[in-house]
Write an enzyme that holds these catalytic residues in place. Structure first.
Site, PDB file in Angstrom:
ATOM      1  N   GLU A 177      53.050  49.767  91.080  1.00 34.44           N
ATOM      2  CA  GLU A 177      53.823  50.910  90.558  1.00 34.44           C
ATOM      3  C   GLU A 177      54.283  50.498  89.166  1.00 34.44           C
ATOM      4  O   GLU A 177      55.313  49.843  89.018  1.00 34.44           O
ATOM      5  CB  GLU A 177      55.034  51.181  91.459  1.00 34.44           C
ATOM      6  CG  GLU A 177      54.699  51.580  92.871  1.00 34.44           C
ATOM      7  CD  GLU A 177      54.242  53.037  92.985  1.00 34.44           C
ATOM      8  OE1 GLU A 177      54.277  53.773  91.989  1.00 34.44           O
ATOM      9  OE2 GLU A 177      53.839  53.417  94.100  1.00 34.44           O
TER      10      GLU A 177
ATOM     11  N   CYS B 258      60.878  55.059  85.253  1.00 40.59           N
ATOM     12  CA  CYS B 258      59.424  55.096  85.067  1.00 40.59           C
ATOM     13  C   CYS B 258      58.971  56.530  84.852  1.00 40.59           C
ATOM     14  O   CYS B 258      57.962  56.780  84.206  1.00 40.59           O
ATOM     15  CB  CYS B 258      58.728  54.485  86.270  1.00 40.59           C
ATOM     16  SG  CYS B 258      59.315  55.158  87.815  1.00 40.59           S
TER      17      CYS B 258
HETATM   18  P1  NAD Z   1      59.049  43.814  84.390  1.00 34.00           P
HETATM   19  O1  NAD Z   1      57.590  44.004  84.457  1.00 34.00           O
HETATM   20  O2  NAD Z   1      59.608  43.041  83.273  1.00 34.00           O
HETATM   21  O3  NAD Z   1      59.557  43.129  85.737  1.00 34.00           O
HETATM   22  C1  NAD Z   1      59.342  43.721  86.992  1.00 34.00           C
HETATM   23  C2  NAD Z   1      59.353  42.664  88.072  1.00 34.00           C
HETATM   24  O4  NAD Z   1      58.158  41.898  87.948  1.00 34.00           O
HETATM   25  C3  NAD Z   1      60.512  41.675  87.971  1.00 34.00           C
HETATM   26  O5  NAD Z   1      60.946  41.347  89.270  1.00 34.00           O
HETATM   27  C4  NAD Z   1      59.878  40.496  87.292  1.00 34.00           C
HETATM   28  O6  NAD Z   1      60.556  39.291  87.558  1.00 34.00           O
HETATM   29  C5  NAD Z   1      58.495  40.517  87.946  1.00 34.00           C
HETATM   30  N1  NAD Z   1      57.440  39.795  87.210  1.00 34.00           N
HETATM   31  C6  NAD Z   1      57.144  39.907  85.897  1.00 34.00           C
HETATM   32  N2  NAD Z   1      56.120  39.071  85.591  1.00 34.00           N
HETATM   33  C7  NAD Z   1      55.777  38.435  86.741  1.00 34.00           C
HETATM   34  C8  NAD Z   1      54.816  37.447  87.075  1.00 34.00           C
HETATM   35  N3  NAD Z   1      54.002  36.946  86.162  1.00 34.00           N
HETATM   36  N4  NAD Z   1      54.747  37.005  88.342  1.00 34.00           N
HETATM   37  C9  NAD Z   1      55.569  37.525  89.282  1.00 34.00           C
HETATM   38  N5  NAD Z   1      56.515  38.454  89.030  1.00 34.00           N
HETATM   39  C10 NAD Z   1      56.616  38.904  87.773  1.00 34.00           C
HETATM   40  O7  NAD Z   1      59.709  45.299  84.416  1.00 34.00           O
HETATM   41  P2  NAD Z   1      61.219  45.725  84.235  1.00 34.00           P
HETATM   42  O8  NAD Z   1      61.593  45.615  82.802  1.00 34.00           O
HETATM   43  O9  NAD Z   1      62.086  45.092  85.260  1.00 34.00           O
HETATM   44  O10 NAD Z   1      61.117  47.283  84.631  1.00 34.00           O
HETATM   45  C11 NAD Z   1      60.706  48.274  83.746  1.00 34.00           C
HETATM   46  C12 NAD Z   1      59.256  48.640  83.970  1.00 34.00           C
HETATM   47  O11 NAD Z   1      59.035  48.982  85.342  1.00 34.00           O
HETATM   48  C13 NAD Z   1      58.839  49.879  83.195  1.00 34.00           C
HETATM   49  O12 NAD Z   1      57.563  49.663  82.664  1.00 34.00           O
HETATM   50  C14 NAD Z   1      58.838  50.972  84.237  1.00 34.00           C
HETATM   51  O13 NAD Z   1      58.001  52.075  83.924  1.00 34.00           O
HETATM   52  C15 NAD Z   1      58.351  50.225  85.436  1.00 34.00           C
HETATM   53  N6  NAD Z   1      58.712  50.896  86.671  1.00 34.00           N
HETATM   54  C16 NAD Z   1      57.737  51.550  87.344  1.00 34.00           C
HETATM   55  C17 NAD Z   1      58.043  52.261  88.491  1.00 34.00           C
HETATM   56  C18 NAD Z   1      56.982  53.022  89.225  1.00 34.00           C
HETATM   57  O14 NAD Z   1      57.239  53.404  90.369  1.00 34.00           O
HETATM   58  N7  NAD Z   1      55.831  53.287  88.650  1.00 34.00           N
HETATM   59  C19 NAD Z   1      59.350  52.242  88.994  1.00 34.00           C
HETATM   60  C20 NAD Z   1      60.326  51.533  88.290  1.00 34.00           C
HETATM   61  C21 NAD Z   1      59.981  50.859  87.134  1.00 34.00           C
END
Ligand code: NAD
Length: 509
Positions: free
Chosen positions: A260, A294
């Site tokens: 997602e 998102c």
């Molecule tokens: P992010 O990608 O920085 O982090 C999200 C999660 O992924 C965190 O828990 C982070 O620690 C983990 N993560 C990142 N890199 C990783 C890796 N290499 N290995 C394992 N885990 C890892 O995102 P954010 O800034 O927390 O959230 C914002 C983003 O999330 C936006 O792009 C938004 O659109 C998206 N989002 C999408 C949805 C959806 O349902 N499509 C819902 C909410 C947020």
């Protein structure tokens, strides 16, 4: 700020970052948790490391082996009680979301309500995990398809929905007979601790390891989860950048992912649209959660005949959006999650201008009282782009709305689809033909397409997710539960001969 609700949620000054049925003495470093409201410390978490992760995963798996044998409606009964516990704590959870993620209290409460709603949905589902019976081509045979528990579901969550995304995943996973292992964002660890405590109390000693929690860095804990063969499904919510790492890495070991990821959502407004309705939907979609959903509306594809009128009304509505402390009742726009997010906002506005966009309103850091100056507050911003400029195709996680005039429905659909992401979309029109065209196979290419409502604020009853760089996963309602189970096709021969499929005669005269 009155923070007495933290104690009611079991949050202390110092908190363990790993739960495997009991709170572990973790070995990682100390994380100071700061509220985006004013940058002040609201507690600390002792982080987990890869060894803690291994222990949490082992306990979750061992508990799964027994949990999968419990009839699904009995699993549903536990989820019913977890949902009730969320109900009891709704006010406090809403405030915690506001404190840690910075969204306004109304939205914090809405997020807590989503957790309750998905628990209710999952309870009903626990009596509806239907399979199929299939007509067999062979005499005295029957075929059926059944769904079985999968194992431990790894749940990686983003900061912007710090409790709901876990609930969407875990409530379904639990009724499906799975264990859960949560790796939350390091920006919102207290929300994860509070939710885990609530669920664990209901599950009791025997089943509490089903809601495993591991708060730690991506490079140690995150990597351990992605590479863990005991985790057949990783459901990861976050940026497309994260998805590009997680998807291939889990696939490498033939694990499954439910991704997602980022969105870049548009509202198309046709020249016959009800502009009163459109203005309200656009403001909520573009400004709500300070542009950090998102499903936030990032692009407005407006028919050129109504473009100037609509833009004028939006500027007026934006001027009335009060920016400030998200705990205060009158506030509509809270802070961005941190200074890095505000820098991304500054950069996107500057880039848009450089590329030919014109800032119609906002564009700067917001003026806030001294008490909030440790937070990152920005002005909701509208940028007019008479040509489509490259920055429009990127997701900047901040309240920036690009206004792009279009000349026809076809152009609106083409522009809607002309971005790498494919999460949510909407059209405002009174013309049923335009509406249906937008929803048709040649219309919006997004996972969510709405008519006369905005891009954000989905209900849990529908499957939620998007196409292209949004990752293709579906969670929450409809038949999303199937991702959390394994499918088995069985053929039973109740006759006395062994006919082969396709009429094959093997070794017969
Ligand atoms: P992010 O990608 O920085 O982090 C999200 C999660 O992924 C965190 O828990 C982070 O620690 C983990 N993560 C990142 N890199 C990783 C890796 N290499 N290995 C394992 N885990 C890892 O995102 P954010 O800034 O927390 O959230 C914002 C983003 O999330 C936006 O792009 C938004 O659109 C998206 N989002 C999408 C949805 C959806 O349902 N499509 C819902 C909410 C947020």
């Amino acid at each position: 700020m009155n923070l007495t609700f933290l104690a009611r949620l079991g949050i202390g000054k110092q908190n363990s970052g790993a739960f495997d049925g009991a709170w572990r003495k973790t070995r990682g470093g100390t994380l100071t948790v700061r509220s985006p409201i004013d940058g002040r410390s609201i507690g600390s978490v002792q982080l987990a490391d890869a060894k803690d992760y291994a222990a949490v995963s082992q306990r979750a798996h061992a508990t799964f082996l027994r949990w999968r044998e419990l009839p699904a409606p009995q699993r549903g009964e536990f989820v019913r009680r977890i949902g009730n516990a969320f109900r009891e704590h709704k006010e406090d959870l809403g405030r915690l979301v506001t404190l840690e993620a910075g969204k306004i209290v109304q939205e914090g409460l809405g997020e807590a309500q989503e957790c309750i709603d998905i628990a209710d949905f999952a309870v009903g589902l626990s009596r509806q995990l239907y399979g199929l019976t299939i007509a067999s081509e062979r005499p005295q045979h029957h075929m059926r398809e059944t769904w079985h528990p999968l194992g431990t579901v790894g749940i990686v969550t983003a900061f912007n929905f710090p409790i709901a995304v876990w609930a969407w995943n875990s409530m379904l996973a639990l009724v499906c007979g799975d264990a859960c292992l949560w790796k939350p964002s390091l920006k919102t660890p207290l929300c994860a601790i509070a939710m885990t405590k609530i669920a664990a109390l209901v599950l009791g000693k025997e089943w509490a390891p089903l809601v495993g929690l591991c708060i730690g860095p991506d490079l140690s804990v995150g990597s351990a989860l992605l590479d863990d063969p005991r985790v057949p499904l990783v459901s990861a919510t976050g940026s497309t950048r994260m998805g590009r790492i997680v998807g291939p890495r889990v696939a490498q070991r033939f694990g499954r992912t439910l991704l997602e990821l980022g969105g870049n959502n548009a509202i198309a407004v046709m020249d016959d649209a009800d502009l009163d309705l459109a203005v309200r939907a656009i403001v909520f979609g573009a400004v709500g959660t300070a542009g950090q959903r998102c499903t936030t509306t990032r692009r407005l594809l407006v028919h050129h005949k109504v473009a100037d009128a609509l833009q004028k009304r939006l500027v007026k509505a934006y001027a009335q959006c009060s920016i400030g402390n998200p705990m205060d009742k009158g506030t509509l726009v809270g802070p961005l999650v941190d200074e890095a997010a505000a820098k991304a906002f500054d950069h996107a506005v500057a880039t848009a201008v450089q590329q030919g966009g014109k800032v119609v309103c906002g564009g700067k850091r917001a003026k806030v009282p001294r008490t909030l100056q440790g937070g990152a507050y920005v002005e909701p911003t509208i940028v007019r782009c008479d040509e489509c400029i490259p920055i429009v195709k990127e997701e900047t996680f901040a309240p920036i709305l690009y206004v792009l005039p279009v000349r026809s429905l076809d152009e609106a659909i083409a522009r809607n689809n002309d971005v790498p992401q494919g999460l949510s979309s909407a059209i405002f029109t009174r013309d049923v033909r335009a509406a249906e065209r937008f929803l048709s196979a040649t219309g919006s290419d997004c996972g969510i397409a709405n008519v006369n409502i905005g891009t954000s604020g989905a209900e849990i009853g529908g499957a939620f997710g998007g196409e292209k760089e949004t990752g293709g996963g579906r969670e929450s309602g409809s038949d999303s539960w199937k991702a959390y189970m394994r499918r088995q096709t069985s053929t039973v021969n109740y006759g006395a001969s062994l006919p082969l499929a396709q009429g094959i005669q093997f070794g017969a005269d």
